[in-house]
Design an enzyme around this catalytic site. Structure first.
Site, PDB file in Angstrom:
ATOM      1  N   SER A   9       6.160  -5.647  -3.929  1.00  0.00           N
ATOM      2  CA  SER A   9       6.521  -4.108  -3.254  1.00  0.00           C
ATOM      3  C   SER A   9       5.594  -3.494  -2.889  1.00  0.00           C
ATOM      4  O   SER A   9       6.006  -2.954  -1.592  1.00  0.00           O
ATOM      5  CB  SER A   9       7.500  -3.620  -4.245  1.00  0.00           C
ATOM      6  OG  SER A   9       8.455  -4.541  -4.954  1.00  0.00           O
ATOM      7  N   THR A  10       4.349  -3.257  -3.165  1.00  0.00           N
ATOM      8  CA  THR A  10       3.451  -2.362  -2.610  1.00  0.00           C
ATOM      9  C   THR A  10       2.226  -3.178  -2.092  1.00  0.00           C
ATOM     10  O   THR A  10       1.685  -4.289  -2.574  1.00  0.00           O
ATOM     11  CB  THR A  10       3.105  -1.530  -3.707  1.00  0.00           C
ATOM     12  OG1 THR A  10       2.450  -2.045  -4.844  1.00  0.00           O
ATOM     13  CG2 THR A  10       4.010  -0.589  -4.338  1.00  0.00           C
TER      14      THR A  10
END
Length: 191
Positions: A9-10
């Site tokens: 996600s990051t």
């Protein structure tokens, strides 16, 4: 052919663990998305993986949530894959649609997740209803007080909505919404 898909996600997360697991599971082609939310089902790496698979292939993910967070969308995607003759495997959850037991397990998880969402929704509605009965005001604080709404109604007899809204320092749509809410409150008290 086994096609692997990995996602984090990051930007500061690492794909190494997922990629090692997918390679160990026999994936010959790997696609990934780095720094992309699982809430969206249109992602460059996933789109490429879905374009690369053909009937007889298997899409493999490390964990179900790497493919996406919406279980409804996951079920739709796995059903769509099945319709194209493509199997699905999630390594951590031991879901393998090449077996009837794996298909059953996937649909049981989907049904349980839907049941959990329904329970949460019911509890939320019951909690909101109880708060309303206790006289708790829900939602955002209203921008116009009841007195300002009364003043606005009086001013609207002489001026246009844009001018009244400007005088009260709100947008015309906020003025209309505030007047409707104030009327609904008055009707509820009288009714």
């Amino acid at each position: 052919m086994r096609v692997g898909y990995a996602r984090v996600s990051t930007e500061d997360q690492n794909l190494d663990l997922q990629i090692m697991a997918l390679e160990k599971a026999g994936c010959t082609r790997l696609f990934s998305d780095h720094g992309v939310s699982g809430g969206r089902f249109s992602r460059p790496g996933l789109d490429s993986a879905l374009q690369a698979i053909t009937p007889g292939d298997t899409l493999v993910v490390w964990r179900l949530d790497r493919l996406g967070r919406s279980l409804r969308k996951l079920v739709e995607l796995v059903d769509e894959l099945g319709g194209k003759g493509v199997e699905f495997v999630s390594l951590n959850e031991s879901i393998d649609t090449t077996s009837s037991g794996g298909v059953l397990m996937f649909h049981m998880m989907a049904a349980l997740a839907q049941f959990e969402r329904s329970l949460i929704s019911e509890r939320t509605r019951a909690g909101l209803a109880a708060a309303r009965k206790r006289g708790k005001t829900l939602g955002r604080r209203r921008l116009l007080s009841p007195q300002q709404c009364d003043e606005a109604r009086h001013l609207l007899e002489m001026e246009g909505a844009d001018a009244v809204a400007a005088r009260l320092n709100v947008h015309p749509s906020t003025l209309r919404r505030s007047l409707l809410l104030a009327q609904a409150d008055a009707d509820e008290i009288c009714g």
